[in-house]
Structure formats: C-alpha cells, structure tokens
Motif scaffolding. Structure first.
Motif, PDB file in Angstrom:
ATOM      1  N   GLU A 125       0.841  -1.204   0.000  1.00 50.80           N
ATOM      2  CA  GLU A 125       0.000   0.000   0.000  1.00 50.80           C
ATOM      3  C   GLU A 125       0.874   1.251   0.000  1.00 50.80           C
ATOM      4  O   GLU A 125       0.620   2.202  -0.743  1.00 50.80           O
ATOM      5  N   MET A 126       1.914   1.261   0.799  1.00 51.61           N
ATOM      6  CA  MET A 126       2.789   2.421   0.868  1.00 51.61           C
ATOM      7  C   MET A 126       3.488   2.661  -0.475  1.00 51.61           C
ATOM      8  O   MET A 126       3.600   3.801  -0.924  1.00 51.61           O
ATOM      9  N   MET A 127       3.937   1.589  -1.125  1.00 54.28           N
ATOM     10  CA  MET A 127       4.582   1.737  -2.433  1.00 54.28           C
ATOM     11  C   MET A 127       3.611   2.353  -3.439  1.00 54.28           C
ATOM     12  O   MET A 127       3.979   3.269  -4.177  1.00 54.28           O
ATOM     13  N   VAL A 128       2.384   1.865  -3.457  1.00 53.37           N
ATOM     14  CA  VAL A 128       1.366   2.396  -4.368  1.00 53.37           C
ATOM     15  C   VAL A 128       1.129   3.879  -4.071  1.00 53.37           C
ATOM     16  O   VAL A 128       1.041   4.703  -4.984  1.00 53.37           O
ATOM     17  N   GLU A 129       1.039   4.228  -2.801  1.00 55.77           N
ATOM     18  CA  GLU A 129       0.811   5.630  -2.424  1.00 55.77           C
ATOM     19  C   GLU A 129       1.980   6.519  -2.826  1.00 55.77           C
ATOM     20  O   GLU A 129       1.785   7.672  -3.230  1.00 55.77           O
ATOM     21  N   ILE A 130       3.200   6.005  -2.739  1.00 52.41           N
ATOM     22  CA  ILE A 130       4.384   6.777  -3.163  1.00 52.41           C
ATOM     23  C   ILE A 130       4.278   7.099  -4.647  1.00 52.41           C
ATOM     24  O   ILE A 130       4.475   8.243  -5.064  1.00 52.41           O
ATOM     25  N   PHE A 131       3.955   6.102  -5.463  1.00 52.99           N
ATOM     26  CA  PHE A 131       3.836   6.339  -6.910  1.00 52.99           C
ATOM     27  C   PHE A 131       2.706   7.300  -7.229  1.00 52.99           C
ATOM     28  O   PHE A 131       2.838   8.150  -8.103  1.00 52.99           O
ATOM     29  N   VAL A 136      12.332   4.704  -3.926  1.00 52.16           N
ATOM     30  CA  VAL A 136      11.178   4.090  -3.264  1.00 52.16           C
ATOM     31  C   VAL A 136      11.586   3.588  -1.881  1.00 52.16           C
ATOM     32  O   VAL A 136      10.909   3.832  -0.887  1.00 52.16           O
ATOM     33  N   MET A 137      12.730   2.920  -1.831  1.00 54.60           N
ATOM     34  CA  MET A 137      13.209   2.371  -0.560  1.00 54.60           C
ATOM     35  C   MET A 137      13.470   3.486   0.459  1.00 54.60           C
ATOM     36  O   MET A 137      13.094   3.361   1.631  1.00 54.60           O
ATOM     37  N   GLU A 138      14.094   4.566   0.023  1.00 53.93           N
ATOM     38  CA  GLU A 138      14.376   5.692   0.924  1.00 53.93           C
ATOM     39  C   GLU A 138      13.084   6.277   1.491  1.00 53.93           C
ATOM     40  O   GLU A 138      13.039   6.659   2.654  1.00 53.93           O
ATOM     41  N   GLU A 139      12.034   6.344   0.665  1.00 50.09           N
ATOM     42  CA  GLU A 139      10.732   6.850   1.130  1.00 50.09           C
ATOM     43  C   GLU A 139      10.126   5.941   2.199  1.00 50.09           C
ATOM     44  O   GLU A 139       9.421   6.400   3.078  1.00 50.09           O
ATOM     45  N   MET A 140      10.407   4.647   2.097  1.00 47.97           N
ATOM     46  CA  MET A 140       9.774   3.667   2.980  1.00 47.97           C
ATOM     47  C   MET A 140      10.570   3.378   4.246  1.00 47.97           C
ATOM     48  O   MET A 140      10.022   2.853   5.212  1.00 47.97           O
ATOM     49  N   HIS A 151      11.708   5.047   6.776  1.00 48.09           N
ATOM     50  CA  HIS A 151      11.297   5.592   8.083  1.00 48.09           C
ATOM     51  C   HIS A 151      10.193   4.748   8.711  1.00 48.09           C
ATOM     52  O   HIS A 151      10.149   4.579   9.923  1.00 48.09           O
ATOM     53  N   GLN A 152       9.309   4.181   7.896  1.00 47.05           N
ATOM     54  CA  GLN A 152       8.218   3.363   8.436  1.00 47.05           C
ATOM     55  C   GLN A 152       8.604   1.880   8.519  1.00 47.05           C
ATOM     56  O   GLN A 152       8.104   1.152   9.367  1.00 47.05           O
ATOM     57  N   TYR A 153       9.501   1.455   7.623  1.00 47.14           N
ATOM     58  CA  TYR A 153       9.943   0.055   7.580  1.00 47.14           C
ATOM     59  C   TYR A 153      11.471   0.009   7.591  1.00 47.14           C
ATOM     60  O   TYR A 153      12.099  -0.235   6.560  1.00 47.14           O
ATOM     61  N   PRO A 154      12.100   0.249   8.745  1.00 44.99           N
ATOM     62  CA  PRO A 154      13.564   0.332   8.805  1.00 44.99           C
ATOM     63  C   PRO A 154      14.291  -0.952   8.403  1.00 44.99           C
ATOM     64  O   PRO A 154      15.410  -0.901   7.921  1.00 44.99           O
ATOM     65  N   GLY A 155      13.657  -2.106   8.511  1.00 45.55           N
ATOM     66  CA  GLY A 155      14.301  -3.361   8.139  1.00 45.55           C
ATOM     67  C   GLY A 155      14.003  -3.794   6.713  1.00 45.55           C
ATOM     68  O   GLY A 155      14.337  -4.910   6.321  1.00 45.55           O
ATOM     69  N   LEU A 156      13.404  -2.923   5.934  1.00 43.63           N
ATOM     70  CA  LEU A 156      13.015  -3.238   4.563  1.00 43.63           C
ATOM     71  C   LEU A 156      14.227  -3.617   3.720  1.00 43.63           C
ATOM     72  O   LEU A 156      15.242  -2.927   3.733  1.00 43.63           O
ATOM     73  N   SER A 157      14.107  -4.713   2.971  1.00 37.67           N
ATOM     74  CA  SER A 157      15.225  -5.150   2.135  1.00 37.67           C
ATOM     75  C   SER A 157      15.053  -4.656   0.702  1.00 37.67           C
ATOM     76  O   SER A 157      13.933  -4.454   0.225  1.00 37.67           O
ATOM     77  N   VAL A 158      16.170  -4.507   0.030  1.00 37.31           N
ATOM     78  CA  VAL A 158      16.173  -4.114  -1.381  1.00 37.31           C
ATOM     79  C   VAL A 158      15.424  -5.164  -2.198  1.00 37.31           C
ATOM     80  O   VAL A 158      14.683  -4.832  -3.122  1.00 37.31           O
TER      81      VAL A 158
END
Length: 141
Positions: free
Chosen positions: A22-28, A40-44, A46-53
């Motif tokens: 949902e967050m990715m869709v909202e970013i676009f 996209v990763m940089e935008e996410m 702060h909310q998902y600090p463990g997010l992987s590439v």
C-alpha cells in the motif's frame, strides 16, 4: 491508475494486501514521476527500517507485471512510474532532472515505419528525454 485501482488489482489477482505494498502504491500516486528502486526504498525506510532491497525489487516487478507501474531503462537504471492507464496509445516526454512525464499523443512510428511488409508490430516504446520548464535552468546543459 490510482491507489484504489492498484490495490483492487492486487486483491483481484490473489496477492496479499500488505502495508508495504500500500505504501509503495501511495508513493507512486503522490510522486507522479519516474522513481528508482532506491528512491522508493528511501521513502519507505522511516516506516519500515528493516526493509530489504529484494522486497522493493520483487514488488516493483510484480507491480510492473500487473500493469500497476510501467518501467523504463534510463541512464543505466530501471525506473518506474504509475501506469498511465486508459486504452489510448501514447508515448512520453521525460524530464531528466525531476523524472516527471508528459504524454506525447502522437506516434512517431507511423511516420517512420508505417506498416512494414511481412511483419506484425505487437508493441513498441518511444520516449523523448529532456528538461521540463521547471528544471531546464538547473540542468547545466
């Protein structure tokens, strides 16, 4: 494409509805320009600090396959934007600085090639790169 249509398409195709998707869709939707996976990763983060590439790339690939985003190769990197939607054939003018696009509602293929003998064209892509009026003074070209 918009957020509601994108999320409905994911659900319709049997994919899990997640906060990350949902967050990715909202970013676009918000950015309305071509973005790199890194952006996209940089935008996410702060909310998902463990997010992987890998998660970002996997979802971008899925979104492209489903027609939620469209991708292009630009300056050696894959970039993505919300799919324009609609059924009309068009191409894009793309700002090299900010990544925003404008539709080009004429197809240069008709003038260049027409209907070639013994060949059926099933798809093609035509993009013009330059600078939008907001960015051309910053471009340094």
């Amino acid at each position: 494409m918009n957020v509601e249509k994108a999320l409905a398409l994911l659900k319709e195709k049997g994919y899990k509805y997640t906060g990350k998707r949902e967050m990715m869709v909202e970013i676009f939707s918000r950015e309305d320009r071509y973005l790199t996976a890194k952006e996209v990763m940089e935008e996410m983060q702060h909310q998902y600090p463990g997010l992987s590439v890998d998660t970002v790339y996997r979802n971008l690939s899925l979104f492209e396959e489903l027609g939620i985003v469209e991708g292009t190769e630009w300056e050696g990197e894959r970039r993505y934007r919300f799919h324009c939607g609609g059924g009309h054939h068009h191409h894009h003018l793309i700002c090299k600085l900010c990544g925003r696009t404008r539709p080009l509602n004429v197809c240069p293929m008709n003038a260049v090639l027409g209907e070639p003998d013994n060949f059926t064209i099933t798809d093609h892509k035509f993009e013009i790169y330059g600078y939008c009026s907001d960015c051309e003074t910053q471009s340094g070209d």
